[in-house]
Design an enzyme around this catalytic site. Structure first.
Site: not given
Length: 450
Positions: A263-264
């Site tokens: 996740d970004t």
């Protein structure tokens, strides 16, 4: 905000690779109330990463996306720049312990947090970024400050101001420019520390299996050179155990591929004047090598924003998420922005994800290509004569697409009472890394009456 499209469909599209299943989805959204007198208009789309979002944490992911949208809209309604609005959204996302950005980021091999972030202003085309930054609570605030300082022009003695800083140099620059330092102990959360301990244990087990496998192969080679082992039953040379099961054992100890590893977070914004901005922030991959910099810090890879111009009929803003190495080698943010200049935004994004990402020759040796994007494009259009007296109208198309199992997004206009959130998932049977999901909508933003 008036929704223009109300289609609900799922279509399986052909692709060059038989292993790729592309799924195009356009979601129907309800109409919202009309523009209020005196209210400034604008739109924000945010994401909490492309990866895997468990149902047990869905509420937390959606909640932080709602808060991020609200922070951005508050800035837009107050007349702030698009870059300030997108920064406000990112700070909210970074502060959540459930996202892999800022507080609660993945820890590297040494148990330290190093963050990447970048921001781009579509009006000036200026860019600011930090990589492998430790000791700062909100990396995106440093990236935004770099962008702002860069717009002031040259430094003393004609020096060019930096737009991208890394490591200790980035930390010192931030502190020198009034951004407070944050003790390392505050950045790590119980979630990130627990994940680090689990992953370290898996790494140790995997390394032990690999060592045993190497020793086994050496013994086998030594035995083959010295003498041939004969089968007692048939009298022919037997096939010694070559350790072929070792690979299967190593797979058992692979690092967690949950929402905390890929996740970004990111956001894209368009303001009342049609200016766009995009930003992205990430803690990087779990157990990454110290000093590793991912796509979130790199120009054209993590985010892109560009106002309409002589060669760009649409203003576009893009923010990416996923495996940084895959996104870097395909320059996906820039590729998506260029593709969105064609007439059909949905089809353009689909083809980009298929041909420039999953089917990219630069990733030909990858088993699965993992990533996701949020995009918006906008343009000025004339309103319908019967609905308005030449009132300026901004047409905004917003989309998200991913090859990962899921992606959490939120969006809101300045005329909405609250943000809408959604966790997009690949359909049953689709293979992550080989399939594409696309969803989105279109709206008109009418300038307020004076």
């Amino acid at each position: 905000m008036t929704m223009e499209k109300g289609i609900s469909s799922v279509e399986v599209l052909p692709s060059k690779s038989s292993q790729v299943t592309a799924v195009k989805v356009v979601v129907k959204e309800p109409e919202t109330k009309q523009t209020q007198r005196g209210k400034r208009v604008g739109f924000v789309l945010v994401h909490a990463g492309a990866g895997y979002h468990s149902e047990s944490k869905a509420k937390e992911y959606k909640h932080v996306c709602k808060r991020a949208c609200q922070k951005a809209i508050e800035k837009l309604q107050a007349g702030a720049l698009a870059t300030d609005a997108v920064t406000a959204a990112l700070i909210e996302l970074e502060d959540s312990p459930f996202t892999n950005a800022g507080m609660g980021s993945n820890l590297n091999l040494l148990g330290e947090i190093e963050c990447d972030a970048s921001i781009m202003d579509g009006k000036s085309l200026n860019f600011g970024a930090v990589g492998a930054l430790s000791g700062i609570k909100n990396p995106v605030s440093v990236a935004n400050r770099l962008l702002c300082e860069g717009q002031k022009g040259k430094l003393s003695a004609g020096r060019i101001p930096p737009c991208f800083l890394v490591g200790e140099g980035a930390f010192r620059w931030a502190v020198d420019h009034g951004i407070p330092a944050c003790p390392p102990g505050i950045m790590a959360t119980r979630f990130s520390l627990a994940a680090f301990k689990r992953n370290k244990r898996k790494l140790e087990l995997a390394e032990k299996v690999e060592t045993d496998l190497i020793q086994l192969k050496k013994r086998r080679q030594s035995n083959e050179k010295g003498s041939r082992v004969m089968c007692r039953t048939c009298g022919r040379p037997s096939r010694a155990n070559d350790g072929s099961r070792g690979g299967d054992q190593i797979e058992l100890y692979s690092l967690e591929n949950d929402s905390g590893t890929l996740d970004t977070v990111g956001a894209v914004v368009v303001d009342q004047e049609g200016n766009v901005a995009a930003a992205v922030s990430s803690g990087g991959l779990a157990l990454k090598h110290p000093g590793r910099v991912g796509q979130a810090a790199l120009y054209g890879c993590g985010c892109w924003a560009e106002n309409t111009g002589a060669h760009t009929p649409y203003s576009t803003a893009v923010s990416t998420s996923g495996c940084g190495e895959h996104l870097v080698r395909t320059i996906l943010a820039r590729e998506c922005s260029c593709a969105l200049q064609t007439e059909d935004a949905h089809q353009a994004l689909l083809e980009t994800m298929q041909n420039k990402f999953i089917g990219s020759p630069f990733l030909a040796n990858e088993d699965g290509v993992l990533g996701g994007v949020i995009v918006l494009r906008s343009c000025r259009c004339s309103a319908e004569p019967e609905l308005s007296q030449e009132k300026p109208t901004l047409l905004v198309e917003f989309l998200w697409s991913h090859t990962t199992e899921s992606m959490c997004v939120g969006y809101m206009s300045a005329q909405d009472g609250k943000a809408k959130t959604h966790i997009s998932r690949l359909p049953p049977g689709a293979v992550a890394g080989q399939s594409v999901a696309i969803e989105g909508g279109v709206c008109r933003l009418e300038s307020p009456e004076s």
